[in-house]
Design a protein around this motif. Structure first.
Motif, PDB file in Angstrom:
ATOM      1  N   GLY A   1      58.014  20.045  14.690  1.00 20.36           N
ATOM      2  CA  GLY A   1      58.642  18.914  15.363  1.00 20.36           C
ATOM      3  C   GLY A   1      57.577  17.955  15.852  1.00 20.36           C
ATOM      4  O   GLY A   1      56.394  18.320  15.940  1.00 20.36           O
ATOM      5  N   TYR A   2      57.984  16.711  16.183  1.00 20.13           N
ATOM      6  CA  TYR A   2      56.963  15.728  16.551  1.00 20.13           C
ATOM      7  C   TYR A   2      57.537  14.563  17.353  1.00 20.13           C
ATOM      8  O   TYR A   2      56.988  13.456  17.291  1.00 20.13           O
ATOM      9  N   LEU A   3      58.599  14.784  18.103  1.00 11.17           N
ATOM     10  CA  LEU A   3      59.190  13.698  18.895  1.00 11.17           C
ATOM     11  C   LEU A   3      59.492  14.202  20.302  1.00 11.17           C
ATOM     12  O   LEU A   3      60.636  14.467  20.652  1.00 11.17           O
ATOM     13  N   SER A   4      58.469  14.342  21.128  1.00 10.52           N
ATOM     14  CA  SER A   4      58.647  14.928  22.460  1.00 10.52           C
ATOM     15  C   SER A   4      58.253  13.937  23.549  1.00 10.52           C
ATOM     16  O   SER A   4      57.233  13.253  23.441  1.00 10.52           O
ATOM     17  N   VAL A   5      59.071  13.882  24.587  1.00 11.34           N
ATOM     18  CA  VAL A   5      58.793  13.049  25.759  1.00 11.34           C
ATOM     19  C   VAL A   5      58.838  13.947  26.987  1.00 11.34           C
ATOM     20  O   VAL A   5      59.752  14.769  27.138  1.00 11.34           O
ATOM     21  N   GLY A   6      57.838  13.813  27.847  1.00 14.99           N
ATOM     22  CA  GLY A   6      57.802  14.652  29.029  1.00 14.99           C
ATOM     23  C   GLY A   6      57.023  14.008  30.154  1.00 14.99           C
ATOM     24  O   GLY A   6      56.592  12.849  30.064  1.00 14.99           O
ATOM     25  N   VAL A   7      56.835  14.773  31.218  1.00 22.10           N
ATOM     26  CA  VAL A   7      56.116  14.314  32.409  1.00 22.10           C
ATOM     27  C   VAL A   7      54.876  15.180  32.581  1.00 22.10           C
ATOM     28  O   VAL A   7      54.949  16.414  32.495  1.00 22.10           O
ATOM     29  N   VAL A   8      53.743  14.541  32.839  1.00 18.94           N
ATOM     30  CA  VAL A   8      52.488  15.273  33.033  1.00 18.94           C
ATOM     31  C   VAL A   8      52.504  15.928  34.407  1.00 18.94           C
ATOM     32  O   VAL A   8      52.585  15.253  35.436  1.00 18.94           O
ATOM     33  N   GLU A   9      52.437  17.265  34.426  1.00 17.03           N
ATOM     34  CA  GLU A   9      52.450  18.011  35.685  1.00 17.03           C
ATOM     35  C   GLU A   9      51.052  18.414  36.145  1.00 17.03           C
ATOM     36  O   GLU A   9      50.826  18.604  37.343  1.00 17.03           O
TER      37      GLU A   9
END
Length: 330
Positions: A77-85
């Motif tokens: 997979g290659y479509l990830s959105v997240g928050v830097v913790e």
């Protein structure tokens, strides 16, 4: 914080499962990202799910943070959105895009994430990889002001190309697909729609993204003399017949491939992969791109959802995966 995450794996052709993943502590030049959402790229991920990646293309098809090997088990997979913790102060708490498989948390080099602009909602930013493909294709195609253009195939990539072309000055753009239901998507993107039999011909450029022989043949028919087809479809292990008889040579037609793995030669000396991805994210400030997201499921349901997407039972352009309780638990 738990150092355990969960990831989706294709365990064998046609089957997927959620697996536990141990997370390392990030080094000074790395970030820990908590996933907010990810996107299923239907064409490629369906091919991976069914084990259809040719052995000769195992290296070329490898995703940046893939684990395992084709045909499986493989984490893809290659479509990830997240928050830097965790990570450098400049990125801490930022929403970022990363070319990472479906996983609740992950550790990657800080250079592998691109901050999402404040003008782009995280839920739309999952399209960054798709729009990046469109940008690269149009760098390859180099459309001119006033060109007559058709985009054949109103899937995720074709719609992305059409949406970007709709913002070009003084071009005639038409989105062509055999499914009349795509007319609504085209309308939302601001692009005229046509069924293949009704498409306008005499095109200077056709971008083909239907992944069908019929679509490729129709693309050639739509060209004006000395016109070009940019081939974006990837057929995996399927043989494809190309009609090169009749007037192909006398009309001096061109079929040229475009692939997102490398930056287009037209700009390679001036643009990097990061530049290209950053541009894609800038373009996503336009809410019209929301039309490309046609469904949503929980991460925990992905083993049941992806086979339904691959079979066509669950129609999808971009199917979004949300991470709620799964992310909170690791």
């Amino acid at each position: 914080m738990s150092r355990v995450a969960h990831a989706f794996w294709v365990s064998s052709p046609g089957r997927g499962e959620i697996r536990e993943v141990a997370l390392p502590r990030p080094r000074d030049d790395e970030v820990l990202v908590r996933a907010v959402c990810s996107g299923v790229s239907r064409g490629t991920e369906s091919l991976v799910l069914r084990g259809g990646v040719p052995a000769s293309q195992y290296g070329a098809m490898r995703a940046p943070f893939q684990d395992g090997e084709f045909p499986g088990p493989v984490k893809y997979g290659y479509l990830s959105v997240g928050v830097v913790e965790e990570g450098p102060a400049a990125l801490l708490g930022r929403t970022v895009f990363c070319l990472h498989p479906h996983q609740t948390r992950y550790v990657v080099p800080a250079s592998a994430v691109i901050p999402v602009p404040d003008t782009v909602p995280a839920q739309r930013a999952v399209l960054a990889g798709t729009v990046e493909t469109a940008v690269n294709a149009l760098w390859d195609a180099a459309p001119l002001v006033g060109d007559r253009i058709a985009v054949v195939g109103a899937g995720m990539v074709g719609c992305g190309v059409a949406a970007v072309l709709a913002r070009y000055p003084a071009v005639r753009v038409q989105l062509v697909d055999a499914d009349p239901r795509r007319a609504g998507t085209a309308r939302a993107l601001g692009v005229p729609f046509a069924l293949p039999a009704d498409a306008l011909g005499d095109c200077d450029l056709v971008v083909h993204a239907s992944a069908t022989e019929a679509g490729l043949a129709r693309s050639l028919e739509l060209l004006a003399p000395e016109g070009t087809v940019i081939e974006l479809s990837w057929y995996g292990d399927r043989p494809v017949s190309l009609p090169l008889g009749e007037a192909f040579h006398s009309r001096r037609l061109t079929v040229r491939s475009s692939q997102v793995g490398a930056v287009s030669p037209a700009v390679r000396g001036r643009r990097t992969h990061a530049d290209r991805l950053a541009l894609a994210l800038e373009l996503l400030a336009d809410p019209a791109f929301d039309a490309l997201i046609t469904g949503e499921s929980a991460f925990e349901d992905l083993p049941q959802v992806l086979p339904r997407i691959a079979s066509g039972e669950l129609p999808a352009l971009c199917h979004r995966i949300r991470y709620g309780d799964a992310a909170a638990l690791g």
